[in-house]
Design a protein around this motif. Structure first.
Motif, PDB file in Angstrom:
ATOM      1  N   ALA A 258       0.850  -1.199   0.000  1.00 31.75           N
ATOM      2  CA  ALA A 258       0.000   0.000   0.000  1.00 31.75           C
ATOM      3  C   ALA A 258       0.878   1.240   0.000  1.00 31.75           C
ATOM      4  CB  ALA A 258      -0.930   0.010   1.216  1.00 31.75           C
ATOM      5  N   LEU A 259       0.311   2.330  -0.485  1.00 33.54           N
ATOM      6  CA  LEU A 259       0.967   3.627  -0.419  1.00 33.54           C
ATOM      7  C   LEU A 259       0.918   4.172   1.009  1.00 33.54           C
ATOM      8  CD1 LEU A 259      -0.485   5.276  -3.656  1.00 33.54           C
ATOM      9  CD2 LEU A 259       1.758   4.215  -3.358  1.00 33.54           C
ATOM     10  N   PRO A 260       1.717   5.178   1.314  1.00 34.03           N
ATOM     11  CA  PRO A 260       1.685   5.732   2.671  1.00 34.03           C
ATOM     12  C   PRO A 260       0.343   6.340   3.061  1.00 34.03           C
ATOM     13  CG  PRO A 260       3.688   6.387   1.535  1.00 34.03           C
ATOM     14  CD  PRO A 260       2.818   5.749   0.512  1.00 34.03           C
ATOM     15  N   SER A 261      -0.430   6.838   2.088  1.00 32.62           N
ATOM     16  CA  SER A 261      -1.726   7.475   2.392  1.00 32.62           C
ATOM     17  C   SER A 261      -1.575   8.516   3.508  1.00 32.62           C
ATOM     18  CB  SER A 261      -2.776   6.423   2.784  1.00 32.62           C
ATOM     19  OG  SER A 261      -3.024   5.536   1.717  1.00 32.62           O
ATOM     20  N   VAL A 262      -0.673   9.463   3.274  1.00 36.72           N
ATOM     21  CA  VAL A 262      -0.338  10.460   4.284  1.00 36.72           C
ATOM     22  C   VAL A 262      -1.570  11.247   4.715  1.00 36.72           C
ATOM     23  CG1 VAL A 262       1.037  12.527   4.740  1.00 36.72           C
ATOM     24  CG2 VAL A 262       2.040  10.611   3.489  1.00 36.72           C
ATOM     25  N   GLU A 263      -2.448  11.579   3.764  1.00 40.39           N
ATOM     26  CA  GLU A 263      -3.639  12.364   4.103  1.00 40.39           C
ATOM     27  C   GLU A 263      -4.595  11.596   5.014  1.00 40.39           C
ATOM     28  OE1 GLU A 263      -2.335  11.989   1.191  1.00 40.39           O
ATOM     29  OE2 GLU A 263      -2.022  13.938   0.243  1.00 40.39           O
ATOM     30  N   ALA A 264      -4.447  10.287   5.065  1.00 42.98           N
ATOM     31  CA  ALA A 264      -5.274   9.455   5.949  1.00 42.98           C
ATOM     32  C   ALA A 264      -4.477   8.991   7.163  1.00 42.98           C
ATOM     33  CB  ALA A 264      -5.822   8.253   5.192  1.00 42.98           C
ATOM     34  N   MET A 265      -3.442   9.741   7.514  1.00 46.30           N
ATOM     35  CA  MET A 265      -2.643   9.445   8.705  1.00 46.30           C
ATOM     36  C   MET A 265      -1.973   8.076   8.649  1.00 46.30           C
ATOM     37  SD  MET A 265      -2.567  11.950  10.908  1.00 46.30           S
ATOM     38  CE  MET A 265      -3.428  13.446  11.385  1.00 46.30           C
ATOM     39  N   GLU A 266      -1.573   7.661   7.452  1.00 48.90           N
ATOM     40  CA  GLU A 266      -0.717   6.491   7.265  1.00 48.90           C
ATOM     41  C   GLU A 266      -1.250   5.214   7.929  1.00 48.90           C
ATOM     42  OE1 GLU A 266       3.153   7.676   8.575  1.00 48.90           O
ATOM     43  OE2 GLU A 266       3.187   9.437   7.269  1.00 48.90           O
ATOM     44  N   PRO A 267      -2.362   4.664   7.464  1.00 51.96           N
ATOM     45  CA  PRO A 267      -2.794   3.368   8.013  1.00 51.96           C
ATOM     46  C   PRO A 267      -1.698   2.335   7.793  1.00 51.96           C
ATOM     47  CG  PRO A 267      -3.953   3.897   5.965  1.00 51.96           C
ATOM     48  CD  PRO A 267      -3.215   5.122   6.359  1.00 51.96           C
ATOM     49  N   ASN A 268      -1.292   1.637   8.857  1.00 53.95           N
ATOM     50  CA  ASN A 268      -0.171   0.710   8.666  1.00 53.95           C
ATOM     51  C   ASN A 268      -0.221  -0.531   9.536  1.00 53.95           C
ATOM     52  OD1 ASN A 268       1.752   1.419  11.132  1.00 53.95           O
ATOM     53  ND2 ASN A 268       1.060   3.365  10.295  1.00 53.95           N
ATOM     54  N   GLN A 269      -0.148  -0.404  10.844  1.00 50.35           N
ATOM     55  CA  GLN A 269      -0.051  -1.604  11.679  1.00 50.35           C
ATOM     56  C   GLN A 269      -1.411  -2.263  11.847  1.00 50.35           C
ATOM     57  OE1 GLN A 269       2.562  -3.279  15.105  1.00 50.35           O
ATOM     58  NE2 GLN A 269       1.954  -1.204  15.563  1.00 50.35           N
ATOM     59  N   GLY A 270      -1.462  -3.598  11.688  1.00 51.41           N
ATOM     60  CA  GLY A 270      -2.743  -4.276  11.834  1.00 51.41           C
ATOM     61  C   GLY A 270      -2.643  -5.762  11.569  1.00 51.41           C
ATOM     62  N   GLY A 271      -3.815  -6.381  11.435  1.00 46.36           N
ATOM     63  CA  GLY A 271      -3.896  -7.817  11.217  1.00 46.36           C
ATOM     64  C   GLY A 271      -4.705  -8.138   9.976  1.00 46.36           C
ATOM     65  N   ILE A 272      -4.201  -9.072   9.167  1.00 44.75           N
ATOM     66  CA  ILE A 272      -4.912  -9.547   7.979  1.00 44.75           C
ATOM     67  C   ILE A 272      -5.693 -10.797   8.364  1.00 44.75           C
ATOM     68  CG2 ILE A 272      -4.633 -10.540   5.683  1.00 44.75           C
ATOM     69  CD1 ILE A 272      -2.176  -8.770   5.318  1.00 44.75           C
ATOM     70  N   VAL A 273      -6.986 -10.809   8.036  1.00 44.40           N
ATOM     71  CA  VAL A 273      -7.850 -11.891   8.494  1.00 44.40           C
ATOM     72  C   VAL A 273      -8.877 -12.214   7.411  1.00 44.40           C
ATOM     73  CG1 VAL A 273      -9.464 -10.301   9.642  1.00 44.40           C
ATOM     74  CG2 VAL A 273      -9.309 -12.663  10.424  1.00 44.40           C
ATOM     75  N   GLN A 274      -9.255 -13.480   7.306  1.00 46.64           N
ATOM     76  CA  GLN A 274     -10.297 -13.891   6.372  1.00 46.64           C
ATOM     77  C   GLN A 274     -11.657 -13.774   7.051  1.00 46.64           C
ATOM     78  OE1 GLN A 274     -10.113 -17.951   4.924  1.00 46.64           O
ATOM     79  NE2 GLN A 274     -11.155 -17.392   3.013  1.00 46.64           N
ATOM     80  N   GLY A 275     -12.593 -13.126   6.372  1.00 47.84           N
ATOM     81  CA  GLY A 275     -13.917 -12.917   6.940  1.00 47.84           C
ATOM     82  C   GLY A 275     -14.832 -14.112   6.769  1.00 47.84           C
ATOM     83  N   ARG A 276     -15.963 -14.029   7.433  1.00 52.75           N
ATOM     84  CA  ARG A 276     -16.964 -15.079   7.322  1.00 52.75           C
ATOM     85  C   ARG A 276     -17.565 -15.140   5.916  1.00 52.75           C
ATOM     86  NH1 ARG A 276     -20.779 -14.320  12.565  1.00 52.75           N
ATOM     87  NH2 ARG A 276     -21.749 -16.192  11.690  1.00 52.75           N
ATOM     88  N   ASP A 277     -17.385 -14.058   5.145  1.00 51.44           N
ATOM     89  CA  ASP A 277     -17.842 -14.026   3.757  1.00 51.44           C
ATOM     90  C   ASP A 277     -16.785 -14.556   2.789  1.00 51.44           C
ATOM     91  OD1 ASP A 277     -15.996 -12.020   3.998  1.00 51.44           O
ATOM     92  OD2 ASP A 277     -17.292 -10.417   3.239  1.00 51.44           O
TER      93      ASP A 277
END
Length: 525
Positions: A258-277
């Motif tokens: 992903a790009l830094p998305s500076v205007e969105a305060m740099e979304p970065n740290q998190g968890g990748i998960v498969q949904g129920r869908d």
């Protein structure tokens, strides 16, 4: 292949970051579940930093770092990845980590419990986290609500952060941690199957680079992925991944997700998960701090050439911020993060956290049923709110309309005592009462400046704080619970100590260990 920085920067300019332009940061009037089958980011407009997320059956669980606050490491629960509730907190006693986190020291502002990872293996939840001074710890539980086992120290060394763990298909366990004190080098260790020890000598370097941290190990479709973030000066922070067919590596292939998305305060740290869908999602915090802290958004994940691309996919097959999406699942019950409290239970609900480990016996929910009793004792430094141990807090929200009202009985106060309602990160303010010469006076404080007000003639007093999307608090008080009068100057909430603003109640006495206040309710609307 890895994208060259000149190309990435040009993409940021040429694409106009079309996903980000849909919404100006912090100006949202709606968020989360929209009730029409869609959701809008953020899904949690509050400071739930250092998110990790897993799915267990039909339920999702996430964790959030808590620094010096006790109990530590908040656990969230959801049925749909959008509506969340607080499930509990995993670390009841911070002194298991070290005495600097106790009320006797209060020496871990901006430190304490940093990012961690949550895993589920063989019918048990495992939590791993690091502190920058004391090292790595783990605990486990059968249920996410607890009880959680006492902490086990995995690595007693300063200078490490942002760990992760994984069990391979044969049940062998591995642990990864970043040595930020030595150039942000990430090592993979062999770990015991019960998660209670790592082999320090088995360390293998698997990643290093400019501020590389926030590591998460996952396995999808036969690939092991090390997902992490990186920071480039002048560019921002963004998410990358390395992959290997073996958990032990080598992790030679690398791609920016992903790009830094500076205007969105740099979304970065998190968890990748498969949904129920059966779709994939990235639950992430926005990593550049402001007064609301690092809030939480949910981004779709699109798999391209077996790489998880985060958010809206641009023509160049790289992700950027996406503000809206379809609900991953329509759950019958809409969960909500707890805020208000009437103090009718014998235990504080999980939204509450003390500033550092509290002093036993100096608060009670049973001495006066239906009320919270806060008992006063001397702060570590006279008249200093951030050195006063009996301060009970919770996270504030960046919503359009916020009103907190607290009712206190001040008839048990003693000379030298101070109590009231406060906001703080490192900058701080408060509206409250001080007792001097047998008389209670209204008091407003902002950092080191204190303004004394009128005498308070009644045993009950109500305090309120009101703020909107601008994060500017306006304090008021009432002697009857209906008619409120402003007091003090508007206070601009602030970022400090790696945290956004907190709202709380405080009680201390500069003169002696005497006096108390009783709190009937804390209503957060």
């Amino acid at each position: 292949m890895r994208y060259l920085w000149s190309i990435v920067f040009s993409l940021c300019l040429c694409t106009g970051l079309k996903g980000q332009q849909q919404r100006e940061w912090g100006k949202w009037e709606s968020w989360g579940d929209q009730g029409d089958g869609t959701y809008m980011n953020p899904v949690i407009p509050s400071d739930y930093s250092d998110i990790d997320c897993i799915r267990v059956g039909d339920d999702y669980y996430a964790i959030s770092s808590t620094f010096q606050f006790s109990p530590g490491m908040t656990i969230l629960h959801s049925k749909d990845l959008v509506n969340w509730e607080i499930c509990g907190n995993a670390v009841e006693d911070l002194t298991q980590i070290g005495e600097e986190l106790d009320w006797t020291r209060m020496n871990r502002y901006n430190r304490g419990i940093w990012a961690g990872t949550l895993r589920y293996h063989d019918g048990r939840f495992y939590l791993f986290f690091g502190t920058p001074d004391e090292g790595y710890f783990m605990t486990s539980a059968v249920r996410p609500e607890g009880p959680w086992e006492p902490l086990t120290s995995l690595l007693s060394e300063p200078g490490w952060d942002d760990c992760t763990a994984i069990w391979d298909d044969k049940g062998k366990a591995y642990f990864a941690g970043t040595h930020f004190a030595d150039g942000y080098k990430t090592y993979l260790f062999k770990m015991s199957e019960d998660g209670k020890s790592i082999d320090r000598k088995s360390a293998v370097l698997i990643n290093e680079g400019s501020g590389r941290e926030a590591s998460k190990l996952i396995k999808v479709n036969g690939w092991y992925y090390l997902v992490f973030s990186e920071h480039k000066p002048g560019v921002g922070r963004y998410v990358l991944a390395k992959r290997s067919k073996k958990v032990t590596g080598p992790y030679k292939e690398e791609r920016q997700l992903a790009l830094p998305s500076v205007e969105a305060m740099e979304p970065n740290q998190g968890g990748i998960v498969q949904g129920r869908d059966n779709n994939w999602y990235f639950l992430t915090h926005h990593g550049t701090g402001d007064w609301s802290g690092r809030i939480v958004s949910l981004l779709p994940v699109t798999w391209i050439d077996d790489w998880p691309i985060l958010g809206e996919v641009l023509d160049s097959n790289i992700g950027t911020m996406k503000w809206t999406g379809a609900m991953p699942f329509q759950a019958d019950e809409k969960l909500d993060i707890q805020r208000s409290d009437d103090f009718d239970e014998s235990r504080l609900p999980p939204q509450w956290q003390w500033n550092h480990q509290p002093r036993k016996g100096f608060f009670s929910l049973t001495e006066r049923p239906g009320w919270l009793r806060l008992k006063a004792y001397r702060p570590l430094e006279p008249n200093q709110l951030l050195k006063a141990g009996n301060t009970l807090t919770q996270r504030t929200f960046r919503k359009q309309d916020n009103v907190v009202v607290v009712k206190m009985d001040i008839s048990g106060m003693e000379n030298g005592q101070k109590a009231g309602l406060c906001h703080f990160s490192s900058p701080h303010s408060a509206i409250g009462v001080t007792k001097e010469g047998g008389i209670c006076y209204l008091e407003f404080r902002e950092n080191g400046k204190i303004t004394k007000g009128m005498q308070v003639p009644s045993k009950h007093i109500w305090f309120s704080s009101q703020w909107g999307l601008d994060g500017k608090s306006r304090y008021a008080y009432s002697l009857d619970g209906d008619n409120f009068l402003p007091f003090g100057t508007p206070y601009q909430m602030a970022w400090g100590n790696y945290k956004g603003d907190r709202i709380g109640m405080y009680c201390f006495n500069d003169n002696s260990e005497s006096g108390f206040v009783d709190v009937d309710y804390f209503h957060y609307r």
